[in-house]
Scaffold this motif. Structure first.
Motif, PDB file in Angstrom:
ATOM      1  N   ALA A 108       0.826  -1.208   0.000  1.00 33.19           N
ATOM      2  CA  ALA A 108       0.000   0.000   0.000  1.00 33.19           C
ATOM      3  C   ALA A 108       0.857   1.254   0.000  1.00 33.19           C
ATOM      4  CB  ALA A 108      -0.928  -0.009   1.207  1.00 33.19           C
ATOM      5  N   ARG A 109       1.949   1.229   0.747  1.00 31.39           N
ATOM      6  CA  ARG A 109       2.876   2.360   0.735  1.00 31.39           C
ATOM      7  C   ARG A 109       3.396   2.621  -0.665  1.00 31.39           C
ATOM      8  NH1 ARG A 109       8.560   0.810   2.903  1.00 31.39           N
ATOM      9  NH2 ARG A 109       8.398  -0.259   0.891  1.00 31.39           N
ATOM     10  N   ASP A 110       3.855   1.564  -1.312  1.00 34.05           N
ATOM     11  CA  ASP A 110       4.444   1.706  -2.643  1.00 34.05           C
ATOM     12  C   ASP A 110       3.413   2.152  -3.681  1.00 34.05           C
ATOM     13  OD1 ASP A 110       6.780   0.883  -1.455  1.00 34.05           O
ATOM     14  OD2 ASP A 110       6.711  -1.158  -2.265  1.00 34.05           O
ATOM     15  N   ALA A 111       2.199   1.618  -3.567  1.00 35.06           N
ATOM     16  CA  ALA A 111       1.153   1.970  -4.529  1.00 35.06           C
ATOM     17  C   ALA A 111       0.665   3.398  -4.338  1.00 35.06           C
ATOM     18  CB  ALA A 111      -0.021   1.001  -4.394  1.00 35.06           C
ATOM     19  N   SER A 112       0.655   3.876  -3.110  1.00 33.67           N
ATOM     20  CA  SER A 112       0.118   5.201  -2.822  1.00 33.67           C
ATOM     21  C   SER A 112       1.097   6.328  -3.106  1.00 33.67           C
ATOM     22  CB  SER A 112      -0.315   5.278  -1.356  1.00 33.67           C
ATOM     23  OG  SER A 112       0.824   5.249  -0.496  1.00 33.67           O
ATOM     24  N   GLY A 113       2.391   6.012  -3.073  1.00 33.28           N
ATOM     25  CA  GLY A 113       3.381   7.057  -3.198  1.00 33.28           C
ATOM     26  C   GLY A 113       3.533   7.892  -1.946  1.00 33.28           C
ATOM     27  N   ARG A 114       2.950   7.423  -0.852  1.00 32.80           N
ATOM     28  CA  ARG A 114       3.046   8.118   0.430  1.00 32.80           C
ATOM     29  C   ARG A 114       4.045   7.392   1.326  1.00 32.80           C
ATOM     30  NH1 ARG A 114       0.887  11.095  -2.490  1.00 32.80           N
ATOM     31  NH2 ARG A 114      -0.989  12.367  -2.113  1.00 32.80           N
ATOM     32  N   PHE A 115       4.552   8.104   2.320  1.00 36.26           N
ATOM     33  CA  PHE A 115       5.497   7.506   3.256  1.00 36.26           C
ATOM     34  C   PHE A 115       4.725   6.930   4.431  1.00 36.26           C
ATOM     35  CE2 PHE A 115       8.880   8.138   6.665  1.00 36.26           C
ATOM     36  CZ  PHE A 115       9.557   6.975   6.321  1.00 36.26           C
ATOM     37  N   ALA A 116       5.067   5.725   4.822  1.00 34.14           N
ATOM     38  CA  ALA A 116       4.456   5.086   5.982  1.00 34.14           C
ATOM     39  C   ALA A 116       5.543   4.358   6.744  1.00 34.14           C
ATOM     40  CB  ALA A 116       3.364   4.095   5.552  1.00 34.14           C
ATOM     41  N   THR A 117       5.541   4.532   8.051  1.00 38.28           N
ATOM     42  CA  THR A 117       6.538   3.853   8.857  1.00 38.28           C
ATOM     43  C   THR A 117       6.058   3.715  10.297  1.00 38.28           C
ATOM     44  OG1 THR A 117       8.915   3.771   9.349  1.00 38.28           O
ATOM     45  CG2 THR A 117       7.830   5.897   9.584  1.00 38.28           C
ATOM     46  N   GLU A 118       6.787   2.909  11.030  1.00 44.06           N
ATOM     47  CA  GLU A 118       6.507   2.674  12.435  1.00 44.06           C
ATOM     48  C   GLU A 118       7.178   3.754  13.285  1.00 44.06           C
ATOM     49  OE1 GLU A 118       6.629  -1.512  14.656  1.00 44.06           O
ATOM     50  OE2 GLU A 118       8.635  -0.663  14.404  1.00 44.06           O
ATOM     51  N   ALA A 119       6.517   4.135  14.368  1.00 46.95           N
ATOM     52  CA  ALA A 119       7.045   5.193  15.240  1.00 46.95           C
ATOM     53  C   ALA A 119       8.103   4.621  16.183  1.00 46.95           C
ATOM     54  CB  ALA A 119       5.909   5.832  16.025  1.00 46.95           C
ATOM     55  N   TYR A 120       9.236   4.262  15.595  1.00 55.70           N
ATOM     56  CA  TYR A 120      10.351   3.687  16.343  1.00 55.70           C
ATOM     57  C   TYR A 120      11.327   4.817  16.643  1.00 55.70           C
ATOM     58  CZ  TYR A 120      13.313  -0.200  17.814  1.00 55.70           C
ATOM     59  OH  TYR A 120      14.051  -1.096  18.564  1.00 55.70           O
ATOM     60  N   MET A 121      11.033   5.558  17.690  1.00 58.34           N
ATOM     61  CA  MET A 121      11.667   6.857  17.918  1.00 58.34           C
ATOM     62  C   MET A 121      13.121   6.772  18.333  1.00 58.34           C
ATOM     63  SD  MET A 121      10.285   5.582  20.731  1.00 58.34           S
ATOM     64  CE  MET A 121      10.513   5.457  22.508  1.00 58.34           C
TER      65      MET A 121
ATOM     66  N   ALA B 202      12.399  14.420  11.329  1.00 63.18           N
ATOM     67  CA  ALA B 202      13.006  13.535  10.330  1.00 63.18           C
ATOM     68  C   ALA B 202      11.954  13.033   9.341  1.00 63.18           C
ATOM     69  CB  ALA B 202      13.700  12.368  11.021  1.00 63.18           C
ATOM     70  N   PHE B 203      10.765  12.723   9.850  1.00 59.41           N
ATOM     71  CA  PHE B 203       9.660  12.291   8.990  1.00 59.41           C
ATOM     72  C   PHE B 203       9.352  13.377   7.958  1.00 59.41           C
ATOM     73  CE2 PHE B 203       5.317  11.529   7.754  1.00 59.41           C
ATOM     74  CZ  PHE B 203       5.100  10.168   7.885  1.00 59.41           C
ATOM     75  N   GLY B 204       9.228  14.625   8.416  1.00 59.62           N
ATOM     76  CA  GLY B 204       8.937  15.718   7.498  1.00 59.62           C
ATOM     77  C   GLY B 204      10.033  15.947   6.487  1.00 59.62           C
ATOM     78  N   ASP B 205      11.292  15.864   6.920  1.00 59.04           N
ATOM     79  CA  ASP B 205      12.414  16.034   5.995  1.00 59.04           C
ATOM     80  C   ASP B 205      12.419  14.949   4.927  1.00 59.04           C
ATOM     81  OD1 ASP B 205      13.280  18.284   7.310  1.00 59.04           O
ATOM     82  OD2 ASP B 205      14.838  17.265   8.468  1.00 59.04           O
ATOM     83  N   HIS B 206      12.042  13.739   5.315  1.00 60.82           N
ATOM     84  CA  HIS B 206      11.986  12.649   4.346  1.00 60.82           C
ATOM     85  C   HIS B 206      10.853  12.872   3.347  1.00 60.82           C
ATOM     86  CE1 HIS B 206      12.552   8.594   2.772  1.00 60.82           C
ATOM     87  NE2 HIS B 206      11.235   8.439   2.851  1.00 60.82           N
ATOM     88  N   VAL B 207       9.691  13.266   3.851  1.00 60.47           N
ATOM     89  CA  VAL B 207       8.539  13.484   2.976  1.00 60.47           C
ATOM     90  C   VAL B 207       8.802  14.623   1.997  1.00 60.47           C
ATOM     91  CG1 VAL B 207       6.144  14.323   2.960  1.00 60.47           C
ATOM     92  CG2 VAL B 207       6.824  12.511   4.540  1.00 60.47           C
ATOM     93  N   ARG B 208       9.362  15.722   2.485  1.00 59.04           N
ATOM     94  CA  ARG B 208       9.553  16.906   1.633  1.00 59.04           C
ATOM     95  C   ARG B 208      10.753  16.783   0.716  1.00 59.04           C
ATOM     96  NH1 ARG B 208       7.931  19.805   6.402  1.00 59.04           N
ATOM     97  NH2 ARG B 208      10.107  19.725   7.061  1.00 59.04           N
ATOM     98  N   ASN B 209      11.860  16.244   1.257  1.00 60.67           N
ATOM     99  CA  ASN B 209      13.137  16.327   0.542  1.00 60.67           C
ATOM    100  C   ASN B 209      13.768  14.982   0.213  1.00 60.67           C
ATOM    101  OD1 ASN B 209      13.002  19.193   1.023  1.00 60.67           O
ATOM    102  ND2 ASN B 209      13.726  18.795   3.110  1.00 60.67           N
ATOM    103  N   GLY B 210      13.141  13.902   0.643  1.00 59.67           N
ATOM    104  CA  GLY B 210      13.750  12.592   0.421  1.00 59.67           C
ATOM    105  C   GLY B 210      14.970  12.352   1.275  1.00 59.67           C
ATOM    106  N   ALA B 211      15.091  13.078   2.386  1.00 67.13           N
ATOM    107  CA  ALA B 211      16.244  12.904   3.277  1.00 67.13           C
ATOM    108  C   ALA B 211      16.258  11.485   3.832  1.00 67.13           C
ATOM    109  CB  ALA B 211      16.175  13.919   4.424  1.00 67.13           C
ATOM    110  N   PRO B 212      17.433  10.935   4.123  1.00 68.13           N
ATOM    111  CA  PRO B 212      17.505   9.572   4.664  1.00 68.13           C
ATOM    112  C   PRO B 212      16.677   9.437   5.941  1.00 68.13           C
ATOM    113  CG  PRO B 212      19.681  10.350   4.032  1.00 68.13           C
ATOM    114  CD  PRO B 212      18.769  11.540   3.940  1.00 68.13           C
ATOM    115  N   TYR B 213      16.044   8.284   6.086  1.00 71.26           N
ATOM    116  CA  TYR B 213      15.233   8.007   7.271  1.00 71.26           C
ATOM    117  C   TYR B 213      15.697   6.663   7.826  1.00 71.26           C
ATOM    118  CZ  TYR B 213      11.145   8.267  10.304  1.00 71.26           C
ATOM    119  OH  TYR B 213      10.323   8.371  11.392  1.00 71.26           O
ATOM    120  N   PRO B 214      15.905   6.559   9.142  1.00 72.51           N
ATOM    121  CA  PRO B 214      16.595   5.374   9.680  1.00 72.51           C
ATOM    122  C   PRO B 214      15.725   4.164   9.969  1.00 72.51           C
ATOM    123  CG  PRO B 214      16.261   6.987  11.421  1.00 72.51           C
ATOM    124  CD  PRO B 214      15.771   7.624  10.159  1.00 72.51           C
ATOM    125  N   TRP B 215      14.411   4.248   9.769  1.00 70.11           N
ATOM    126  CA  TRP B 215      13.554   3.108  10.136  1.00 70.11           C
ATOM    127  C   TRP B 215      12.378   3.022   9.164  1.00 70.11           C
ATOM    128  CZ3 TRP B 215      14.685  -0.704  13.414  1.00 70.11           C
ATOM    129  CH2 TRP B 215      13.676  -1.582  13.817  1.00 70.11           C
TER     130      TRP B 215
END
Length: 333
Positions: A113-126, A296-309
């Protein structure tokens, strides 16, 4: 000026009110704009720091709100997959509490679903956003303790006096391993980059259908691990990575803001095997890893910045949890 990520929260849980909603409100590049709850009384605690908050009386109504870019999901564990999938279908980015699913196979639908939607989805592993963990991983990768030989993990608390808590209820996906085993198991995987090849021991105590004390041992390709997690012990948490030339120890690895100041200790023998150990210590006071996670979530969504989880990382930890329960039940647990 960069447009903020506009957040909505599904459900007025105590954790969302005390930790995640304030973090979203405080995070750079984020705006907490909407809450879904059928209880106006519960909303008051959120409006205390966010007076302009918009309320929806149902989860579907919030997901239909075009002014929401991302949703945070703090619902009971058994509802995570359902509402994560609905949020992705509605075109929202998703940050969902852990464990995001109750079996490793359930992640396949989330990943698709993540891949099909083009949206970012992840677990809140802070924890992976906290500088103590990023520093520990860098030290490990730089060979600060030589060859890793063994990992010891401990995380426990006592909620025996709250039988109605979702963690004590099997129908809501409760249990100590889903709640805090994800931390001892997941951080071992994340820091080392290795996956266990075998759960060698799983001694698990159950009450009312949920695990309350788990003593687990695992064999990884290049080291061993032993983890203890419990919902029936005095509050405690510590992670220790023992190598051939030193030790990395984190004394408040999981929720330092509440437990103690984050402290990373490195022990190394400066003069060979017969010499005294040299100990260095780094402290990380005043760090809010929930805020860092949102940013970090916002930076990844807006800019494609690396996200660790990513979902794949969460799936790996759930595979360990599945194997622990299989071992425990196979041994009559």
């Amino acid at each position: 000026m960069v447009e903020p990520i506009r957040w909505g929260i599904l459900g007025a849980s105590a954790f969302a009110r005390k930790d995640m909603a304030p973090a979203i409100h405080a995070a750079r590049g984020a705006e907490f704009v909407a809450l879904a709850t059928s209880s106006p009384d519960k909303a008051e605690g959120f409006r205390a720091f966010c007076p302009s908050l918009r309320l929806h009386d149902g989860y579907d109504a919030l997901l239909a709100d075009p002014a929401i870019d991302a949703v945070y999901i703090p619902l009971p564990n058994h509802l995570h997959v359902e509402w994560s999938l609905k949020a992705l279908e509605a075109g929202k980015h998703v940050l969902c509490e852990k464990p995001m699913a109750m079996a490793a196979g359930e992640y396949d639908a989330l990943i698709a679903a993540r891949d099909a939607s083009g949206r970012f989805a992840t677990e809140a592993y802070m924890i992976v956003h906290h500088p103590q963990w990023q520093r520990a991983r860098a030290l490990y990768e730089d060979g600060a303790i030589g060859r890793l030989i063994h990992v010891e993990g401990l995380f426990g608390y006592d909620n025996a006096d709250a039988p109605g808590n979702v963690r004590n209820r099997p129908e809501t996906g409760g249990g100590g391993i889903p709640d805090i085993g994800v931390y001892t198991y997941g951080c071992t995987r994340w820091l080392t980059g290795e996956e266990p090849v075998e759960i060698t021991h799983a001694d698990v105590d159950f009450e009312n259908g949920v695990d309350v004390l788990a003593r687990v041992s695992a064999r990884f390709p290049s080291f061993s691990a032993h983890w203890v997690n419990s919902m029936r012990m005095h509050p405690c948490q510590e992670m220790t990575f023992v190598g051939s030339e030193g030790i990395i120890k984190l004394t408040a690895p999981f929720n330092p803001a509440r437990f103690a100041t984050a402290r990373l200790e490195v022990q190394r023998n400066a003069h060979g095997r017969a010499g005294a150990a040299a100990v260095t210590e780094e402290r990380f006071p005043g760090v809010d890893h929930y805020i860092l996670q949102v940013e970090a979530f916002g930076d990844h969504v807006r800019n494609g910045a690396p996200y660790p989880w990513h979902l794949e990382d969460a799936r790996g930890t759930q595979a360990v949890i599945d194997a622990v329960f299989a071992k425990a039940r196979g041994a009559g647990g």
